[in-house]
Design a protein around this motif. Sequence first.
Motif, PDB file in Angstrom:
ATOM      1  N   VAL A 141      37.136 -16.921  82.142  1.00 57.97           N
ATOM      2  CA  VAL A 141      37.428 -18.181  82.818  1.00 57.97           C
ATOM      3  C   VAL A 141      37.093 -18.128  84.302  1.00 57.97           C
ATOM      4  CG1 VAL A 141      39.270 -19.830  83.383  1.00 57.97           C
ATOM      5  CG2 VAL A 141      39.294 -18.643  81.187  1.00 57.97           C
ATOM      6  N   GLN A 142      37.543 -17.066  84.988  1.00 61.68           N
ATOM      7  CA  GLN A 142      37.451 -17.040  86.436  1.00 61.68           C
ATOM      8  C   GLN A 142      36.791 -15.772  86.990  1.00 61.68           C
ATOM      9  OE1 GLN A 142      41.301 -17.643  88.157  1.00 61.68           O
ATOM     10  NE2 GLN A 142      40.560 -17.648  90.248  1.00 61.68           N
ATOM     11  N   HIS A 143      36.970 -14.624  86.325  1.00 61.84           N
ATOM     12  CA  HIS A 143      36.566 -13.337  86.888  1.00 61.84           C
ATOM     13  C   HIS A 143      35.501 -12.643  86.033  1.00 61.84           C
ATOM     14  CE1 HIS A 143      40.176 -13.732  89.323  1.00 61.84           C
ATOM     15  NE2 HIS A 143      40.873 -13.904  88.222  1.00 61.84           N
ATOM     16  N   PHE A 144      34.592 -11.939  86.714  1.00 62.99           N
ATOM     17  CA  PHE A 144      33.562 -11.151  86.028  1.00 62.99           C
ATOM     18  C   PHE A 144      33.223  -9.939  86.897  1.00 62.99           C
ATOM     19  CE2 PHE A 144      29.349  -9.873  84.683  1.00 62.99           C
ATOM     20  CZ  PHE A 144      29.376 -10.059  83.309  1.00 62.99           C
ATOM     21  N   VAL A 145      33.330  -8.743  86.323  1.00 56.87           N
ATOM     22  CA  VAL A 145      32.995  -7.497  87.010  1.00 56.87           C
ATOM     23  C   VAL A 145      31.952  -6.776  86.171  1.00 56.87           C
ATOM     24  CG1 VAL A 145      33.817  -5.241  87.802  1.00 56.87           C
ATOM     25  CG2 VAL A 145      35.285  -7.241  88.026  1.00 56.87           C
ATOM     26  N   SER A 146      30.879  -6.354  86.807  1.00 58.04           N
ATOM     27  CA  SER A 146      29.898  -5.520  86.114  1.00 58.04           C
ATOM     28  C   SER A 146      29.770  -4.210  86.882  1.00 58.04           C
ATOM     29  CB  SER A 146      28.542  -6.218  86.006  1.00 58.04           C
ATOM     30  OG  SER A 146      27.974  -6.387  87.279  1.00 58.04           O
ATOM     31  N   GLY A 147      29.341  -3.178  86.163  1.00 57.69           N
ATOM     32  CA  GLY A 147      29.220  -1.882  86.804  1.00 57.69           C
ATOM     33  C   GLY A 147      28.188  -1.011  86.128  1.00 57.69           C
ATOM     34  N   SER A 148      27.795   0.017  86.851  1.00 61.17           N
ATOM     35  CA  SER A 148      26.822   0.968  86.319  1.00 61.17           C
ATOM     36  C   SER A 148      27.018   2.320  86.979  1.00 61.17           C
ATOM     37  CB  SER A 148      25.399   0.455  86.530  1.00 61.17           C
ATOM     38  OG  SER A 148      25.191   0.158  87.888  1.00 61.17           O
ATOM     39  N   VAL A 149      26.632   3.361  86.254  1.00 56.87           N
ATOM     40  CA  VAL A 149      26.736   4.741  86.735  1.00 56.87           C
ATOM     41  C   VAL A 149      25.325   5.256  86.993  1.00 56.87           C
ATOM     42  CG1 VAL A 149      27.435   7.086  86.140  1.00 56.87           C
ATOM     43  CG2 VAL A 149      28.847   5.150  85.419  1.00 56.87           C
ATOM     44  N   TYR A 150      25.104   5.767  88.196  1.00 57.59           N
ATOM     45  CA  TYR A 150      23.815   6.354  88.550  1.00 57.59           C
ATOM     46  C   TYR A 150      24.032   7.713  89.197  1.00 57.59           C
ATOM     47  CZ  TYR A 150      21.311   1.999  87.684  1.00 57.59           C
ATOM     48  OH  TYR A 150      20.761   0.898  87.096  1.00 57.59           O
ATOM     49  N   PHE A 151      23.120   8.626  88.916  1.00 55.96           N
ATOM     50  CA  PHE A 151      23.129   9.947  89.541  1.00 55.96           C
ATOM     51  C   PHE A 151      22.061   9.990  90.622  1.00 55.96           C
ATOM     52  CE2 PHE A 151      25.185  10.663  85.529  1.00 55.96           C
ATOM     53  CZ  PHE A 151      26.193  11.553  85.848  1.00 55.96           C
ATOM     54  N   LYS A 152      22.302  10.805  91.637  1.00 58.14           N
ATOM     55  CA  LYS A 152      21.350  10.932  92.746  1.00 58.14           C
ATOM     56  C   LYS A 152      20.363  12.067  92.487  1.00 58.14           C
ATOM     57  CE  LYS A 152      24.517   8.981  96.038  1.00 58.14           C
ATOM     58  NZ  LYS A 152      25.929   9.134  96.104  1.00 58.14           N
ATOM     59  N   VAL A 153      20.007  12.247  91.246  1.00 58.70           N
ATOM     60  CA  VAL A 153      19.033  13.261  90.833  1.00 58.70           C
ATOM     61  C   VAL A 153      18.099  12.639  89.810  1.00 58.70           C
ATOM     62  CG1 VAL A 153      20.579  15.232  91.234  1.00 58.70           C
ATOM     63  CG2 VAL A 153      20.539  14.136  88.996  1.00 58.70           C
ATOM     64  N   LYS A 154      16.972  13.289  89.591  1.00 66.06           N
ATOM     65  CA  LYS A 154      16.051  12.818  88.565  1.00 66.06           C
ATOM     66  C   LYS A 154      16.761  12.914  87.215  1.00 66.06           C
ATOM     67  CE  LYS A 154      11.549  13.679  86.573  1.00 66.06           C
ATOM     68  NZ  LYS A 154      10.383  14.538  86.518  1.00 66.06           N
ATOM     69  N   PRO A 155      16.717  11.853  86.396  1.00 66.68           N
ATOM     70  CA  PRO A 155      17.442  11.868  85.137  1.00 66.68           C
ATOM     71  C   PRO A 155      16.923  12.936  84.170  1.00 66.68           C
ATOM     72  CG  PRO A 155      16.483   9.698  85.548  1.00 66.68           C
ATOM     73  CD  PRO A 155      16.016  10.607  86.618  1.00 66.68           C
ATOM     74  N   ASN A 156      17.772  13.861  83.822  1.00 65.84           N
ATOM     75  CA  ASN A 156      17.509  14.852  82.784  1.00 65.84           C
ATOM     76  C   ASN A 156      18.787  14.921  81.969  1.00 65.84           C
ATOM     77  OD1 ASN A 156      17.215  17.087  81.168  1.00 65.84           O
ATOM     78  ND2 ASN A 156      16.196  18.304  82.735  1.00 65.84           N
ATOM     79  N   TYR A 157      18.786  14.253  80.836  1.00 68.23           N
ATOM     80  CA  TYR A 157      20.007  14.019  80.072  1.00 68.23           C
ATOM     81  C   TYR A 157      20.759  15.306  79.757  1.00 68.23           C
ATOM     82  CZ  TYR A 157      23.205  12.123  76.630  1.00 68.23           C
ATOM     83  OH  TYR A 157      24.341  11.769  75.953  1.00 68.23           O
ATOM     84  N   ASP A 158      20.054  16.361  79.373  1.00 67.38           N
ATOM     85  CA  ASP A 158      20.732  17.615  79.036  1.00 67.38           C
ATOM     86  C   ASP A 158      21.489  18.174  80.235  1.00 67.38           C
ATOM     87  OD1 ASP A 158      19.756  17.459  76.473  1.00 67.38           O
ATOM     88  OD2 ASP A 158      18.067  18.799  76.837  1.00 67.38           O
ATOM     89  N   SER A 159      20.935  18.039  81.416  1.00 69.49           N
ATOM     90  CA  SER A 159      21.560  18.592  82.616  1.00 69.49           C
ATOM     91  C   SER A 159      22.756  17.772  83.089  1.00 69.49           C
ATOM     92  CB  SER A 159      20.551  18.684  83.747  1.00 69.49           C
ATOM     93  OG  SER A 159      19.507  19.547  83.402  1.00 69.49           O
ATOM     94  N   ILE A 160      22.668  16.445  82.980  1.00 67.67           N
ATOM     95  CA  ILE A 160      23.746  15.603  83.501  1.00 67.67           C
ATOM     96  C   ILE A 160      24.803  15.257  82.459  1.00 67.67           C
ATOM     97  CG2 ILE A 160      22.285  14.595  85.286  1.00 67.67           C
ATOM     98  CD1 ILE A 160      22.237  12.019  83.550  1.00 67.67           C
ATOM     99  N   LEU A 161      24.625  15.693  81.212  1.00 63.91           N
ATOM    100  CA  LEU A 161      25.539  15.300  80.140  1.00 63.91           C
ATOM    101  C   LEU A 161      27.004  15.571  80.458  1.00 63.91           C
ATOM    102  CD1 LEU A 161      25.905  14.059  77.361  1.00 63.91           C
ATOM    103  CD2 LEU A 161      25.492  16.306  76.365  1.00 63.91           C
TER     104      LEU A 161
END
Length: 182
Positions: A141-161
């Motif tokens: 009705v009135q409120h909406f919040v969106s968000g996202s998670v980012y790392f300050k490194v090149k994405p390497n899923y195994d390393s950041i898991l």
Amino acid sequence: MTSIILGVLYSCGGETLPKPKAMLRLSYPSPKYEKALLDCSYSFEKNSSASFQKARNKKACWYNLEYPQLKATIYLSYYDIDKNLDSLLRDAQNLTQEHFIKADAIQPKDFVYPEKKVYGRIYEVTGNAASSCQFYLTDSVQHFVSGSVYFKVKPNYDSILPAAKYLRNDVIHFMETVQWKE
């Protein structure tokens, strides 16, 4: 001379075995949550190890939760709903879809808390995508919040898991503790 040859032959008698693969063990402190103090239309609990920063050059209630130890940030954006809920939902979902190029999979999970008027969705992104987690919450009705998670490194899923899982738990706690102000 024969003793040297015999010595070399006996010293090479053991079988050479490869070293077993080792896994890097990363451990993070158990989260301690505290109420985030902000002058906005919503409140929530945040991990005390995250520093709370007002987003630069952004709207009034846009904030960043900085995790220096993890080299990561959770970006939070707040919008007043003014007959534009459909476009806000579409934008939040489209932002997640942009990660399909690098993602192996995107798993959505709905959050519904009718007693608190909190409805939303979290997307867990696996693979080498830029963001490991996207989410949104609304009261419809009135409120909406969106968000996202980012790392300050090149994405390497195994390393950041391990760090991605830790932050996903903080995002879930955020979603569970959001309260709208009237």
